[in-house]
Structures are given as structure tokens and as C-alpha cells.
Design an enzyme around this catalytic site. Structure first.
Site, mmCIF file in Angstrom:
data_model
loop_
_atom_site.group_PDB
_atom_site.id
_atom_site.type_symbol
_atom_site.label_atom_id
_atom_site.label_comp_id
_atom_site.label_asym_id
_atom_site.label_seq_id
_atom_site.Cartn_x
_atom_site.Cartn_y
_atom_site.Cartn_z
ATOM 1 N N GLU A 288 1.025 -1.268 -0.132
ATOM 2 C CA GLU A 288 -0.149 -0.078 -0.103
ATOM 3 C C GLU A 288 1.070 1.231 0.110
ATOM 4 O OE1 GLU A 288 -2.820 -0.476 3.305
ATOM 5 O OE2 GLU A 288 -3.694 -1.938 2.252
ATOM 6 N N PRO A 289 0.332 2.227 -0.356
ATOM 7 C CA PRO A 289 1.157 3.652 -0.303
ATOM 8 C C PRO A 289 2.074 3.897 1.013
ATOM 9 C CG PRO A 289 -0.924 4.194 -0.902
ATOM 10 C CD PRO A 289 -1.082 2.795 -0.687
ATOM 11 N N ARG B 265 9.936 -15.475 -3.969
ATOM 12 C CA ARG B 265 11.506 -15.085 -4.013
ATOM 13 C C ARG B 265 12.280 -15.744 -4.838
ATOM 14 N NH1 ARG B 265 10.539 -13.547 2.123
ATOM 15 N NH2 ARG B 265 9.594 -11.470 1.711
ATOM 16 N N GLN C 106 43.797 -7.171 -19.049
ATOM 17 C CA GLN C 106 43.332 -7.913 -17.802
ATOM 18 C C GLN C 106 42.294 -7.462 -16.962
ATOM 19 O OE1 GLN C 106 47.144 -8.315 -15.684
ATOM 20 N NE2 GLN C 106 48.066 -9.713 -17.318
ATOM 21 N N GLY D 152 31.449 0.356 -21.849
ATOM 22 C CA GLY D 152 31.610 2.048 -21.961
ATOM 23 C C GLY D 152 30.645 2.521 -22.290
ATOM 24 N N GLU E 33 9.664 -7.636 -3.471
ATOM 25 C CA GLU E 33 9.350 -8.921 -2.984
ATOM 26 C C GLU E 33 10.313 -9.143 -1.672
ATOM 27 O OE1 GLU E 33 8.282 -12.528 -5.028
ATOM 28 O OE2 GLU E 33 7.411 -11.248 -6.698
ATOM 29 N N SER F 12 16.675 -5.988 0.236
ATOM 30 C CA SER F 12 17.877 -6.763 0.672
ATOM 31 C C SER F 12 18.075 -6.556 2.126
ATOM 32 C CB SER F 12 18.947 -6.146 -0.032
ATOM 33 O OG SER F 12 19.162 -6.591 -1.447
#
Lengths: 259, 382
Positions: B127-128, B242, B278, B338, B362, B365
């Protein structure tokens, strides 16, 4: 109507393909082996005929044991069952011998209609439908861009360079198709799971009543003496435009029959 | 332990990859620009059986295991996260919840159409004013005879304007998670209005909406599961959901790897392909390790689910790692590209924008870390 679809496993035409250095046959070991692309159109055509007219669709493949993977993929698109002709003695078979084996297998299946791709991307000789029809004594309707089934009457539009020809025949018959005929369906998830349970019968040369001496290198009517790598691509023609560039381009396109 | 795919799993993965290469990748940039995928893709997903994975065949599903589901979601994620999200939400959160908690009548009403791609579902929890703190949601349903009358607002609802049915979580009782119930609300019910939210950073091809319930009346037979059990239905859906987000993130990372490797071999600077430097190889190696590590975490969860073992903590770990890995992978791929990575002619910029939301929705982190921490210590740090 019982429809047999000829499915060949070939090296992926989008990747590097080679011939074996020891016996000049197609190198399947190093290749990504897939269903011959044109055969997917043959499967689609058989399935859409089955959807309209009922009946049964059987996949027929001649090839080494690894061809099973392509047969399962073909089955996952929807056909009912498959027959796999596998026999070590078949290695090195020419087109004529292959047609003998396939005709013998078809003879045991009592098919009303045999559908195949117009060519395979490895051999590209386009002779298999004619040879099989000749051996079975039935009609060959080849190079179809459209196929209509009306009872026992088959009508195709045979694709030509200039347009098309309308050809009809009665069943049983062999029909070969080009990729203009339809848009092959994707297998579905259910189709993949169901393919695992569909009947897949493996037949040997003995099962077909074909003598091993008539096939393979021994029975081959043609021999590949040697092969070499295709030369690297040459640089193309450059047209420098000094006023007549457009004309030169059209002349080139016209000479190559692009326009 | 055998990490090889079965013949059927390999075939399913090939099918999904082939579909993505032909029907999704060529159009993804255009869909992103115009802020909508071609919704015809939904029926195609249904025809392939991808919207019915894991759902019993008697209800029109495709059957199959969660492992196959994750393989398909990875490929869709490689193609376009907007398409992957349609499946994650409609199948992963809504269809699966109906299959798990629905009455036979509810299953017969919704599952065949949802699995066939003839209907879409959306999952209305946020919800908001309530995101991570979902148990404080304020949308209410009042009992009126045999009916319930729902009022309130739902926010950031994936598939919102396309959906035929909303799985809505609303308050039917007191405060906290025990006062929440779930309802299946057809989107043509009077009083329900939907507004598409534009201007998203990523997932631009997907319809994300605000749903306003103004005295929306549904019969008690629209309730999914017992009254007061809505929150546990939502959490159970998200625990599996998830995994599907994580699988999609593996697809993003794999797509970044493919793009970066191919570009690094072609792009010449200082007279040599940039793959020969490299520092560029370091970027590519990091993407590859992130991709594989994320995939293995996802495969472990799928395996646990298929074997009926507890999986919630492993699912949180997979979602946390895979989403962060997808963002890192896209960032690294963009660095390989780039300036050309910064325009939408190449796919990596879109991968980065699409990946970014996966560390937010969902379960952010931070929420994933708190869930993992709570599972390990037994102490709630919320």
C-alpha cells in the site's frame, strides 16, 4: 489417416560442420546435432492434418543411437509415436540404400501419407521422397508450399522459381515440403513431459528384412573419395560510384537473379 | 550429488531459451521504450505451458517441478524481466496461491484460464504507506450480510491494469497480521479503479499500477483461505516467489555475461580486442562467478521445494544474493561496454535498470538480511 513423418538428425547448420577424416562421413561426434530444420515443417503439416482429419502421426528416423534426442524433441511437438531404425551396419549408407531402408520401414507401418522435408541441411540432394515413392510404387508430390487433404485426394502447390504448380494424387503418397508451407509450433512443457512416455520402437535391419550387404559402405552406390575444407571467403566485388554506381549495382543484382 | 539436468529439464530449458531468443529478445528494447510489452506474449506463454508450471493438470496446469519452473524463469529473465515478472506474479504469486489455498470452486473458476494465459492475476499486498511493514496494511473489508465490502488503496501492483483477478490482502479484523484476510476480486467488480504508474527506472514494459477499492463488494465465496489467515498466505506465496525473482536475476546476470564476453572480443582499442586486457577480463570473471553462485543457490532452493523440505531461509539467501549479483553483473557489463552500454542500442543498460528493482521488491535486501539473521539467531531485529 495414418501419417508417417520422416525426421533426420543433422549437425546444426548454424555452426561449424565437418566431415570425418577417416571415412569421409558427416562428423556427428563434434557437432551439435539437431532436427533437420525442414523436417519441423513436415511435422507441423502432419499435426495440422491430424487436427483437422484425425488419425495418427508416426515419426520415422534412420540414424545412430544418439538420434533418439531429436526423436524425443519431435515427439514433444505432438506426434503419437516413433520408429527409430538404428543399426551399426547403416554407417556410410548412400541415398539409394537409405531409401531402401526407409521404404521397408514405411511398408511395415501401413501409412496413408508420408511427409518429409524437401531437403536435409547436410546432404541437400532432395532425392529421398522420389526414391521412397518409387520403391513403394506410390505418387511423389514434392516441393510443396501448400498441401490440401480432401478424403483420399491430396493437392499440393509445388513451389517453383517462377511461381507454383498445382499437382494432385491419391493416397498413399509421399509429400515433401518447403519452409514456406507453415510455421512450426513450439513444443509445449506438457509435450516435453509426455514425449518421455510415448512409444519409441527401435528396429534393426533384420527387423526390416534388409540385408546388411545392401547398405553401409558395402552397399553404397557412390563413394566419397576425398574432401577438403571450403576455401576462405573471397573479398566481394567493390563498386566505385563514378556516376554509374547505381547501374552497376542493378547489373550485378540482375546477373545474380536477385532482381 | 548430481548437478546435471535430466533429459526433460534440458529440453524445457532449450524450449524456453529458443522461445526467448525468437519471441522476446528481438523486441525487448522496443517494448522498454514504449513502456509496454506486446501483451500477445501472455497467450504465447500460456500455449507453451509456462503459466501453468507446477499446477496440477486437472486444473489446466502443466504439472512439472519447481526446478523446471526456475529454469524457465531464468531464461525469461535473460530475455526481458518485464516478461519474467508477468509469470512470477500471475503464476508464482496468484495461480499457485489459488492452487494451494483455494476451494475446488475457486480452482475451477480461475486456474484453467490463468494457466492458459487467457487471464492474468495480480498480487495486491503493498500500500502507499506499507511496504516492508506489510502487516500494518490498512485496506479494510467490512462484513455486510453474506458479502464483504472492501475499501482502500494498493500500490506498485505488477500486472495491475492487465489483470483479470486481484489477490487482495485486506484487514477484516484487528491490528497486526492476524487481522488480515485474502480475497479474489475480479477486476471488473464495480468500485475498483486502476491507474498505471509511469516513469519507472526499469521494468518499463510491465504494467505497474495503483488500485483503488471504493466500496468494492464481493461475496464471502471470494475469500481465499480462512479469515485471518491472509498474511500467512501472502508470506508463503512470497517465500516461493522470491525463488522466481532470484531465478530471473540469474537470467539477467547470464545475459550480462553473454553480452560482455561477445562485446569484449569484438571491440578494439589500442589495436587489440578489449578482451585482451586484464582489467576487462577481471570484470568478466566477476560477472561469471556471480552468475554461477546465484544459479547454484537458486537450484538448491528449487531442489528443496521439490523434495518437500523447508526452504524459507535458503530462499531468502538466494533472493538476497541473486538480486545483488544481478545489479553487480549489470554494472560490470556496462563498464565493459563503456559509452555504448549507456545507450539502449545494447541490452546492458536495460539489464541494469531492470535488475535494480529486484533488491527492492518481494523483500528488500535489508529485509532479507533481517529474515536470515532472525532464522540464525532466533532474535527478531525488525
Amino acid at each position: 489417416m495414418k501419417i508417417v513423418v520422416l525426421v533426420k538428425q543433422v549437425p546444426d547448420s548454424g555452426a561449424e560442420r565437418n566431415l570425418r577424416s577417416d571415412d569421409n562421413t558427416v562428423d556427428r561426434g563434434s557437432a551439435n546435432n539437431v532436427i533437420n530444420e525442414m523436417d519441423e515443417y513436415a511435422i507441423e503439416e502432419a499435426l495440422s492434418i491430424q487436427e483437422k482429419h484425425g488419425g495418427e502421426v508416426v515419426v520415422l528416423t534412420m540414424g545412430p543411437s544418439g538420434a533418439t534426442e531429436s526423436i524425443r524433441k519431435a515427439l514433444s511437438m505432438g506426434p503419437d509415436s516413433a520408429v527409430h531404425v538404428a543399426d551399426d551396419a547403416l554407417h556410410g549408407s548412400c541415398a539409394v540404400a537409405t531409401s531402401k531402408v526407409l521404404a521397408a520401414a514405411i511398408g511395415q507401418l501401413d501409412a496413408d501419407l508420408i511427409i518429409c522435408g524437401a531437403e536435409s541441411t547436410d546432404g541437400r540432394v532432395q532425392v529421398m521422397p522420389h526414391m521412397i515413392a518409387e520403391r513403394l510404387g506410390i505418387a511423389a508430390l514434392t516441393g510443396a508450399r501448400k498441401l490440401t487433404v480432401d478424403g483420399s485426394t491430396l493437392t499440393i502447390e509445388r513451389q517453383t522459381e517462377e511461381g507454383y504448380e498445382v499437382v494432385t494424387a491419391s493416397t498413399p503418397a509421399v509429400v515433401s515440403v518447403w519452409d514456406t508451407i507453415n510455421e512450426p509450433r513450439y513444443p509445449s512443457f506438457k509435450g516435453i513431459m509426455a514425449a518421455k512416455k510415448k512409444p519409441l520402437e527401435t528396429k534393426s535391419l533384420a527387423d526390416l528384412g534388409v540385408d546388411a550387404s545392401e547398405v553401409g559402405f558395402d552397399g553404397a552406390t557412390s563413394t566419397v573419395v576425398e574432401h577438403s575444407k571450403r576455401p576462405p571467403r573471397q573479398a566481394g566485388n567493390k563498386v566505385a560510384d563514378s556516376g554509374d554506381g547505381g547501374v552497376q549495382l542493378v547489373q550485378y543484382l540482375s546477373s545474380e537473379k536477385f532482381v | 550429488m548430481d548437478l546435471a539436468l535430466s533429459q526433460e529439464q534440458a529440453a524445457v530449458r532449450r524450449l524456453a531459451a529458443d522461445f526467448v531468443d525468437r519471441e522476446v529478445m528481438p523486441y525487448a528494447a522496443e517494448w522498454d521504450r514504449r513502456e509496454s510489452v506486446d501483451t500477445g506474449i501472455v497467450k504465447k506463454l500460456g500455449d507453451l505451458g509456462f503459466l501453468g508450471l507446477t499446477i496440477p493438470e486437472e486444473y489446466g496446469g502443466s504439472g512439472g517441478d519447481h526446478f523446471s519452473y526456475c529454469l524457465v524463469l531464468e531464461e525469461l529473465g535473460r530475455g526481458d524481466s518485464s516478461v519474467r515478472g508477468i509469470v512470477s506474479v500471475s503464476l508464482g504469486l496468484v495461480t499457485k496461491s489459488i492452487a494451494a489455498y483455494g476451494t475446488d470452486e475457486q480452482k475451477r473458476e480461475w486456474l484453467p484460464r490463468l494457466c492458459a494465459g487467457e487471464a492474468l492475476g495480480c498480487f495486491a499486498l503493498t500500500e502507499p504507506d506499507t511496504g516492508s511493514d506489510a502487516a500494518s496494511l490498512r485496506t479494510r473489508a467490512e462484513r455486510d450480510g453474506d458479502d464483504w465490502v472492501i475499501s482502500g488503496t494498493k500500490m506498485f501492483i505488477t500486472n495491475g491494469t492487465w489483470a483479470d483477478v486481484v489477490l487482495a490482502f485486506v484487514r477484516t479484523g484487528g491490528e497486526g497480521h492476524r487481522g488480515i484476510s485474502a480475497f479474489l476480486v475480479p477486476t471488473d467488480t464495480p468500485g475498483l479503479t486502476r491507474r498505471e504508474i509511469h516513469g519507472k527506472l526499469g521494468l518499463r514494459g510491465q504494467a505497474t499500477a495503483e488500485l483503488v477499492f471504493d466500496q468494492v463488494r464481493v461475496p464471502d465465496s471470494a475469500r481465499l483461505g480462512a479469515a485471518g489467515k491472509g498474511f500467512s498466505i501472502a508470506m508463503s506465496a512470497l517465500a516461493k516467489g522470491r525463488t522466481s525473482v532470484a531465478a530471473g536475476c540469474v537470467g539477467i546476470a547470464q545475459g550480462c555475461l553473454n553480452a560482455a564476453v561477445s562485446y569484449a572480443r569484438e571491440r578494439q582499442q589500442f589495436g587489440k580486442p578489449i578482451a585482451s586486457y586484464q582489467l576487462v577480463q577481471q570484470l568478466i570473471a566477476n560477472i561469471a562467478v556471480d552468475t554461477d553462485a546465484a544459479r547454484l543457490l537458486v537450484w538448491r532452493v528449487a531442489d528443496l521445494i521439490d523434495r518437500g523440505e523447508p526452504f524459507a531461509n535458503e530462499s531468502n539467501m538466494a533472493k538476497l544474493f541473486a538480486s545483488e549479483a544481478a545489479v553487480r553483473a549489470a554494472n560490470n557489463a556496462l563498464q565493459v561496454f563503456g559509452g555504448y552500454g549507456y545507450i539502449d542500442e545494447y541490452p546492458v543498460g536495460k539489464y541494469l535498470r531492470d535488475a535494480r528493482v529486484t533488491t527492492l521488491y518481494e523483500g528488500t535486501s535489508q529485509i532479507q538480511q533481517l529474515l536470515i539473521g532472525r532464522a540464525l539467531t532466533g532474535v527478531n531485529a525488525f
